[in-house]
Design an enzyme around this catalytic site. Structure first.
Site, PDB file in Angstrom:
ATOM      1  CG  ASN A  92      33.465   3.396  10.787  1.00 58.51           C
ATOM      2  OD1 ASN A  92      32.586   4.101  11.259  1.00 58.51           O
ATOM      3  ND2 ASN A  92      33.455   2.960   9.548  1.00 58.51           N
ATOM      4  N   GLY A  93      35.022   1.746  14.547  1.00 58.64           N
ATOM      5  CA  GLY A  93      35.903   0.860  15.318  1.00 58.64           C
ATOM      6  C   GLY A  93      35.613   0.958  16.798  1.00 58.64           C
TER       7      GLY A  93
END
Ligand code: F6R
Length: 590
Positions: A99-100
């Site tokens: 994620n990110g």
């Protein structure tokens, strides 16, 4: 927005991963996948669409006993919602979920491509796993550390490799990740929801934390030293967990604006220029003017866009409300670029207007938050706003990102460079606790009266319209947005102490003019709340914003304040902030 789940244990690992993903559904996603490492083999499944599609694909896959698994739900930002772009991503013998945003993924990818390493997906995530194997000589943990040291940006990462059949690697920077445990099981998740009811204790990882779990022993490193694990009891309220500690989804989404705006900008801006991977520059060739068409909040974003495009690109830009445009027998010239803006991508009036423009041979561009939506499928080109799913019916972060895409477009078309300012917006949108407290306190003075005027000039006029719309949607109080200079042409007749004026006073745009408009209301005894960096004596209440040198920084700071003010008033009135009466999130009927 993406979600991560990890599991180490022997209690039906496939079910554990799918159950965990289901708990993350509320965050929105358009594809999902998992990888399981067992006895030195990695088994992976991915599917576009719902988790039930993934479960269906993996229905014949059975695995017993102790295993390690990573799973992910993806909301497309870089690259379409396809199976290839879904997580996990693979190299030769490893798999990763992430994620990110890896801000420097393009330079890492280019470096690896020069070494002959091939990429399958359009994602930034694939670079992580490819970089890991590139570094892997003997020691997998060393290779993992080298990899995360090279990453710039935000990440929560889980990585499995066949080279270490009993190990899961993890790292966190700027994107949430937790480890939770039971007597004999270990879980990872990007928020509490998937582990509530399954685990008893939790460690919320801090930025910069990394480590590995080998043979179920957790090795957690902070500042390059292995640290002792300090577990806390896991809260047990799922609904609360989904709101990540906020009282309402709307509040969570207001607070999220700072980070989603970074997503909007990712890969689209640096100090030198603005880049739209999705569109070739020649798409805009031959365009003489622009029509923007949208409804509600998206229409307000369109109005802001028209000021920005006219000012920065000097292209005549007209803004239309979808439901009006459809029935006015509009003149459609082929050298007009037709831009539609929609959070959901399904709004019937906007969609019909788009069909009309497309059928008349105009070039069409969608600014939208949902890939593969009807509007995205129909438009010639799309710029995704990348706000993640918006659950609160009253739109907040979708608006913030729509305006951002329009601002980028205005500079792109006009060859203007305000990039240094644009890159400060995310910081400006960070909610300051003290300010929020002040708004909470102030809100009690604005619960009655016979209505609100939100006033502003230039881009602060559509912001006034949007502030008024937010307030009326969730407080059910009457509110109107007006151009500040227009009050004297009629509306000022309403001014009295029970008429509340929310004045958006920019230091950088038409300050003196707006100030005199505020004074006109003040001398008629209207109760006035001014939002500005400059305090003026003639008003009753004042919310101070930072004194910056660009009106769009003021715009974004004021936007957050008007959203919080509407929400706090609504909470005090006891309304359902997330699901206001009579409203729907996606308006697919005329
Ligand atoms: C207000 C709001 C609505 C929508 C409008 C258009 O908070 O959300 O006014 O902006 O219904 O919806 P989209 O953007 O999905 O086309």
């Amino acid at each position: 927005m993406c979600g991560i789940v990890g599991y180490i244990g022997n209690n039906n690992i496939k079910k554990q991963l799918l159950d965990g993903l289901k708990e993350l559904e509320y965050r929105g996603y358009d594809s999902a996948g998992f990888s399981i490492l067992k006895d030195g083999e990695i088994y992976s499944y991915k599917a576009v669409g719902k988790i039930t599609n993934l479960a269906q694909k993996a229905k014949d896959f059975e695995i017993d006993g102790e295993a390690l698994g990573i799973a992910h739900t993806r909301w497309a930002t870089h690259g379409k919602p396809t199976e290839i772009n879904a997580h996990p991503h693979f190299a030769e013998f490893s798999a990763v979920v992430h994620n990110g945003i890896i801000e420097n993924y393009q330079s890492i990818k280019q470096k690896l491509q020069k070494e002959g390493i091939e990429f399958l997906s359009q994602t930034d995530t694939e670079t992580i796993v490819k970089l890991f194997e590139y570094h892997l000589k003997n020691d997998s943990f060393e290779a993992f550390k080298q990899t995360i040291n090279e990453l710039h940006g935000a990440y929560a990462i889980l990585l499995l490799t066949k080279k270490e059949p009993d190990t899961m690697f993890f790292a966190k920077m700027g994107s949430p990740l937790l480890i939770a445990k039971n007597d004999d099981e270990i879980f990872f998740a990007s928020s509490d929801a998937p582990v509530i009811g399954k685990a008893k204790e939790v460690i919320y990882l801090e930025d910069g934390d990394y480590g590995y779990i080998k043979d179920k022993k957790i090795h957690l490193f902070r500042d390059n030293k292995e640290i002792n694990l300090s577990w806390t009891t896991l809260p047990q309220n799922k609904e609360f967990a989904k709101k990540e500690g906020f009282r309402f989804f709307m509040e969570k989404e207001i607070y999220e604006q700072s980070s989603v705006l970074q997503e909007t900008l990712m890969g689209r801006i640096d100090e030198n220029g603005i880049y739209f991977e999705e569109i070739d520059k020649d798409f805009f060739e031959g365009i003489r003017d622009i029509t923007i068409c949208a409804c509600g909040t998206s229409y307000h974003a369109g109005m802001v866009g028209s000021y920005l495009i006219q000012r920065n690109a000097r292209i005549k830009t007209n803004v239309e409300i979808g439901s009006e445009f459809r029935y006015k027998n509009p003149i459609l010239n082929k050298d007009t670029l037709f831009i539609v803006i929609s959070q959901s991508g399904e709004t019937a009036d906007t969609l019909e207007a788009l069909k009309m423009a497309k059928n008349a041979g105009l070039k069409t561009l969608a600014i939208c938050n949902v890939d593969n939506s009807s509007i995205v499928r129909l438009a010639n080109k799309t710029l995704l706003t990348r706000a993640g799913i918006e659950k609160g019916v009253a739109s907040t972060k979708a608006f913030a990102t729509q305006v951002m895409v329009l601002w980028l477009l205005a500079n792109y078309l006009g060859n203007k460079n305000e990039n240094n300012i644009i890159m400060q917006v995310s910081k400006v949108c960070k909610v300051n606790d003290k300010l929020h407290e002040k708004i909470k306190r102030l809100s009690k003075r604005y619960l009655h009266g016979h209505g609100f005027f939100f006033i502003g000039r230039d881009v602060f006029y559509p912001l006034a319209l949007e502030g008024a719309l937010k307030l009326k949607e969730i407080s059910y109080l009457h509110a109107e947005g007006y151009p500040a200079g227009e009050m004297k042409h009629g509306p000022i007749a309403l001014a009295d102490p029970e008429l509340y004026t929310i004045a958006l006073l920019s230091k950088n745009l038409l300050f003196e003019k707006t100030k005199s408009n505020i004074e006109e209301l003040s001398s008629r005894d209207s109760t006035i709340l001014t939002i500005s960096s400059q305090e003026i004596e003639t008003t009753d209440d004042f919310i101070k914003i930072n004194s910056t040198n660009h009106y769009m920084l003021e715009f974004y700071e004021m936007m957050v304040i008007t959203q919080l003010l509407a929400m706090e008033i609504s909470i005090r009135l006891g309304n359902d902030v997330d699901m206001p009466r009579n409203l729907a999130k996606s308006v697919t009927v005329e």
